[in-house]
Write an enzyme that holds these catalytic residues in place. Structure first.
Site, short mmCIF file in Angstrom:
data_model
loop_
_atom_site.label_atom_id
_atom_site.label_comp_id
_atom_site.label_asym_id
_atom_site.label_seq_id
_atom_site.Cartn_x
_atom_site.Cartn_y
_atom_site.Cartn_z
N GLN A 96 23.63 16.81 -7.75
CA GLN A 96 22.85 16.64 -8.97
C GLN A 96 21.62 17.53 -8.99
OE1 GLN A 96 22.09 12.41 -9.12
NE2 GLN A 96 24.25 11.90 -9.34
N HIS B 79 19.97 12.12 -7.36
CA HIS B 79 18.81 11.43 -7.91
C HIS B 79 17.50 12.20 -7.73
CE1 HIS B 79 20.78 7.16 -8.12
NE2 HIS B 79 21.58 8.13 -8.55
N GLU C 153 18.72 1.72 -18.16
CA GLU C 153 17.53 1.07 -18.69
C GLU C 153 16.70 1.98 -19.57
OE1 GLU C 153 16.54 -1.86 -14.86
OE2 GLU C 153 15.01 -0.50 -15.65
N TYR D 79 8.79 -1.56 -12.10
CA TYR D 79 10.00 -1.81 -12.89
C TYR D 79 11.17 -2.34 -12.06
CZ TYR D 79 7.35 -0.02 -16.71
OH TYR D 79 6.36 0.12 -17.67
N TYR E 208 28.29 0.59 -7.66
CA TYR E 208 29.42 1.41 -8.06
C TYR E 208 30.70 0.97 -7.33
CZ TYR E 208 26.63 4.79 -10.65
OH TYR E 208 25.82 5.39 -11.57
#
Length: 410
Positions: free
Chosen positions: A122, A186, A281, A291, A302
Site C-alpha cells: 500500500q 497502512h 468509519e 477514537y 478479515y
C-alpha cells in the site's frame, strides 16, 4: 495517455433506486422515512449502532441526469488528485510519479524532483495538495511512503512547482512519521489545509498486530491525525504540546488507516478510515480525542472472529459519526461547495474502492441523514475525489489503467 471520447449519461434516480425519498436538488425530504441503500447482511450482525442513524442512512437521490466522461487514461494506480488554479490537475501515481493533466486530457511527462518512494504493498506516492499560498510561492505538498534505514514510514514534503510545471524545486521534507517499520500496509495518508493555514495529515497504524497498539501510544505517530504548520513546525495550541512522553504533532489518536481528510466549510476536521470487515468509519476529528482503535471497533477481523474483546464502545473512547458494514473501503473525500449542484453544498463526497463508486453523504447537525451512490456504472475502484472550478466532480480510479473522470450535470 490522451482524452478518451467516452461519455455515459445516467440518471441519479436510477443509481439510487426507487427506495429513496428526496427533496429538491437531492437533499433529504423532511418528515419522510426512506429505506437505506445498504440492504446486504452485516459482517457482524450481532453488533448494533450506538445511536440511531449511525449506519445505513436513508437513501436520497439527485433528480438531475448526470453524465461522466473519461478525460484521461493510462495512469498507473493514481492516488491523489488536486486542482491547480489554472484548471489543470495534479495527479500522483503510486509507483512514484506526479503528473499534470489538463481539463482536455493532455497528460504531462512525470514532474522531476520528487524524492524516492517505497512503492510496495500500500506504499508509494500518496496524496498531493496545493499550498494555500501557491499564488505567491507555487508550493505544493505531498505525502509518501519513504524508504528509511530499517524499513519505511509516511513522510510529507513540499516543493516549488517550476514555472513551466516540469520539476519541483527546493524540496523539503517537513514531517517524518515515527517509528520506522519494515512493512507494506497502512501508511495513510491524506492531506488538508485548514482555513488558518494549519496542515492536517492522516496516518495508519501499519496494520500488523504488533503495531496496532501504537494507535493508542502518544509516543508514536502511528494511527494518529497530525497537525503542523506549513513549514513543519508544531502549533503551540496542539493538544499534547508540553505533555511528557507525547509527540507534539499529534491532534487525535486511536485510528486504524485514514486515507481521507476534509475540512468543512465551518472549519471542522473530518476523517475517514478503513476498518476491518464491517468497520469503515467517518469521524468528526477533534483535538485530543481518542477514537478507540484497536480497543473498540465495528466489524470482525478479515480472517473472521472478534477484534480483540469484540466490543464497540467504552467510556472515554469516541464513537464514529457513521460506519459502513459491509465496508466500502473508503479513499479520499471532499466537501462539495460547487455551483453545478447547489443542493449538494455541504455534503461529503467519499471515494469508494471496494464498492467502486462515490458515496454522497448528506449531513445535518454533524450526523449523516442521507446517502446516494454516484458513478456506479464506471465499474472501477474510485481512489480520490475533488470538485472542479465549475462544480463538476472529478475522480481518479485506482487501477493498472487508472483514469481521470469528470462527473457533471447533463
Amino acid at each position: 495517455m490522451r482524452l478518451i471520447a467516452l461519455a455515459v449519461t445516467v440518471s441519479a434516480l436510477a443509481l439510487a433506486g426507487a427506495c429513496g425519498a428526496a427533496g429538491p436538488e437531492g437533499s433529504a425530504a423532511p418528515g419522510q422515512d426512506a429505506a437505506p441503500l445498504e440492504t446486504r447482511p452485516a459482517n457482524n450482525p450481532a453488533q448494533q449502532p450506538a445511536v440511531e442513524g449511525q449506519t445505513r442512512a436513508p437513501a436520497v437521490r439527485t433528480e438531475a441526469a448526470l453524465t461522466h466522461a473519461v478525460v484521461a487514461s493510462g495512469l498507473e494506480h493514481p492516488w491523489g488528485l488536486a486542482a491547480l488554479p489554472d484548471g489543470r490537475w495534479l495527479v500522483t501515481e503510486k509507483p512514484g510519479r506526479l503528473r499534470i493533466i489538463t481539463a482536455q486530457g493532455q497528460v504531462s511527462e512525470p514532474v522531476a524532483g520528487l524524492p524516492a518512494v517505497s512503492a510496495r504493498g500500500q506504499g508509494g506516492l500518496l496524496d498531493v495538495i496545493v499550498g494555500p499560498t501557491f499564488g505567491q510561492d507555487r508550493l505544493i505538498y505531498w505525502s509518501y511512503a519513504e524508504p528509511r534505514e530499517g524499513g519505511n514510514a509516511t513522510s510529507v514534503a513540499r516543493g516549488r512547482l517550476s514555472d513551466d510545471g516540469t520539476r519541483l524545486e527546493n524540496v523539503q521534507v517537513i514531517f517524518r512519521a515515527l517509528p520506522v517499520y519494515d512493512g507494506d500496509k497502512h501508511f495513510g495518508s491524506s492531506l488538508a489545509f485548514a482555513p488558518d493555514g494549519k496542515l492536517f495529515i492522516t496516518l495508519g497504524e501499519r496494520s500488523d498486530r504488533p503495531m496496532r497498539p501504537q494507535a493508542q501510544d502518544l509516543g508514536s505517530h502511528m494511527g494518529k491525525t497530525i497537525r503542523i504548520n506549513a513549514d513543519g513546525s508544531v502549533p503551540s495550541d496542539n493538544p499534547y504540546v508540553g505533555r511528557e512522553g507525547a509527540l507534539p504533532e499529534i491532534w487525535s489518536l486511536g485510528h486504524r488507516n485514514m486515507q481521507g481528510v476534509a475540512i468543512a466549510p465551518t472549519g471542522e476536521v473530518w476523517t475517514i478510515e478503513h476498518g476491518t470487515r464491517g468497520g469503515d468509519e467517518l469521524n468528526l476529528d477533534r483535538a485530543g480525542v481518542n477514537y478507540g482503535w484497536p480497543i473498540i471497533a465495528y466489524g470482525v477481523e478479515y480472517a473472521g472472529g472478534a477484534i480483540n474483546e469484540g466490543i464497540t464502545a467504552r467510556e472515554g473512547l469516541e464513537q464514529p459519526v457513521y460506519y459502513w458494514d459491509p465496508v466500502i473501503a473508503p479513499g479520499g473525500m471532499t466537501f462539495y461547495d460547487g455551483a453545478m449542484f447547489p443542493g449538494w453544498r455541504g455534503n461529503l463526497l467519499v471515494a469508494g474502492l471496494k464498492e467502486k463508486r462515490i458515496s454522497r453523504l448528506v449531513l445535518r447537525d454533524n450526523r449523516v441523514v442521507g446517502e446516494e451512490y454516484l458513478l456506479t456504472d464506471l465499474g472501477e475502484r474510485v481512489r480520490d475525489v475533488a470538485v472542479g472550478p465549475d462544480g463538476a466532480v472529478w475522480a481518479v480510479t485506482d487501477e493498472a489503467n487508472g483514469k481521470l473522470v469528470r462527473l457533471s450535470a447533463r
